[in-house]
Design an enzyme around this catalytic site. Structure first.
Site, PDB file in Angstrom:
ATOM      1  N   ASP A  34       0.857  -1.181   0.000  1.00  0.00           N
ATOM      2  CA  ASP A  34       0.000   0.000   0.000  1.00  0.00           C
ATOM      3  C   ASP A  34       0.889   1.225   0.000  1.00  0.00           C
ATOM      4  O   ASP A  34       2.065   1.146   0.397  1.00  0.00           O
ATOM      5  CB  ASP A  34      -0.909   0.011   1.246  1.00  0.00           C
ATOM      6  CG  ASP A  34      -2.161   0.851   1.049  1.00  0.00           C
ATOM      7  OD1 ASP A  34      -2.020   2.066   0.807  1.00  0.00           O
ATOM      8  OD2 ASP A  34      -3.271   0.306   1.140  1.00  0.00           O
ATOM      9  N   TYR A 140     -14.473   4.164 -13.662  1.00  0.00           N
ATOM     10  CA  TYR A 140     -14.367   3.127 -12.640  1.00  0.00           C
ATOM     11  C   TYR A 140     -14.935   1.812 -13.162  1.00  0.00           C
ATOM     12  O   TYR A 140     -14.329   0.749 -12.989  1.00  0.00           O
ATOM     13  CB  TYR A 140     -15.107   3.580 -11.382  1.00  0.00           C
ATOM     14  CG  TYR A 140     -15.061   2.578 -10.249  1.00  0.00           C
ATOM     15  CD1 TYR A 140     -13.907   2.422  -9.489  1.00  0.00           C
ATOM     16  CD2 TYR A 140     -16.172   1.797  -9.939  1.00  0.00           C
ATOM     17  CE1 TYR A 140     -13.860   1.497  -8.446  1.00  0.00           C
ATOM     18  CE2 TYR A 140     -16.135   0.880  -8.903  1.00  0.00           C
ATOM     19  CZ  TYR A 140     -14.974   0.744  -8.159  1.00  0.00           C
ATOM     20  OH  TYR A 140     -14.934  -0.181  -7.129  1.00  0.00           O
ATOM     21  N   THR A 175     -17.279   1.226   3.526  1.00  0.00           N
ATOM     22  CA  THR A 175     -15.915   1.613   3.881  1.00  0.00           C
ATOM     23  C   THR A 175     -15.764   3.114   3.638  1.00  0.00           C
ATOM     24  O   THR A 175     -16.618   3.739   3.002  1.00  0.00           O
ATOM     25  CB  THR A 175     -14.875   0.868   3.025  1.00  0.00           C
ATOM     26  OG1 THR A 175     -14.914   1.394   1.687  1.00  0.00           O
ATOM     27  CG2 THR A 175     -15.130  -0.634   3.007  1.00  0.00           C
TER      28      THR A 175
END
Length: 231
Positions: A34, A140, A175
């Protein structure tokens, strides 16, 4: 599976960190890739998954310190709602580089070793929008749709080697990637969904773990935990 090594990209994010904890609870040693530190992973490496050289160096380091990577899970990504007429080329490029490029770069680094050992599991997170699309989410949807196409092609190529390649395409997931004003959080949307709620990151992690550990009969498949939002 105890002691085997799983690599998770996007390991500091909402879904990625949940995946790391789920796999660790099942006895896996976890390596997180990450841009930010992934505190839940046994081994965290700061990497831009869109950069092939960084990914190759990170994989070499992980396998040197933890051992061969037996499972690779791709949760790195980002999301934006923008009308197609307002999507600039740099936005298209970034979306494709992170989603499709990240999967391709990590596969290029880990799949040869898996194939040589005759086993391994690759799971790429896509999106329900890769199949259904949505207004103002063309880049996306296109990027995650490309991930599914790549997964199915790679599964066909690697089938004889014993390496399985699958995709998990969640519905809207609870999230921080979905801001409070996201249209996917509107009561009018959720009231129309069979479960009346968003998918949880824990549900996504359970599906991924199932694909890695138990669904040895699956390759080239797309599983979609979505709380009934995609039927």
């Amino acid at each position: 599976m105890r002691g085997r090594v799983a690599l998770v990209t996007g390991a500091a994010g909402g879904v990625g960190s949940t995946l790391v904890r789920e796999l660790a609870g099942r006895g896996w040693r976890t390596a997180g890739l990450d841009l930010r530190r992934a505190p839940d992973a046994d081994h965290s490496v700061s990497v831009d998954v869109a950069e092939p050289a960084q990914v190759r160096a990170a994989v070499r380091r992980i396998e040197r310190e933890l051992g061969p990577i037996e499972a690779a899970v791709f949760a790195a990504g980002h999301h934006a709602i923008v009308p197609v007429s307002d999507i600039a080329w740099p936005d298209w490029r970034r979306m494709l580089r992170v989603h499709l490029g990240g999967v391709v770069n990590v596969c290029a680094a880990v799949v040869p070793g898996m194939a040589e050992r005759g086993r391994g599991a690759v799971v790429a997170l896509a999106s329900h929008l890769a199949v259904g699309g949505a207004s103002a989410e063309a880049h996306y949807s296109a990027a995650t749709g490309a991930v599914i196409g790549f997964v199915r092609s790679l599964a066909a190529e690697l089938g004889p080697s014993g390496v399985r390649v699958n995709a998990v395409a969640p519905g809207p997931t609870d999230t921080p990637m979905l801001p409070p004003d996201s249209p996917w959080r509107r009561p009018s949307y959720l009231q129309g969904a069979p479960a009346g709620r968003l998918t949880s990151p824990e549900e996504v992690a359970l599906v991924v773990a199932y694909v890695i550990e138990d669904a040895t009969f699956c390759t080239g498949e797309v599983l979609s935990p979505n709380a009934g939002t995609v039927l």
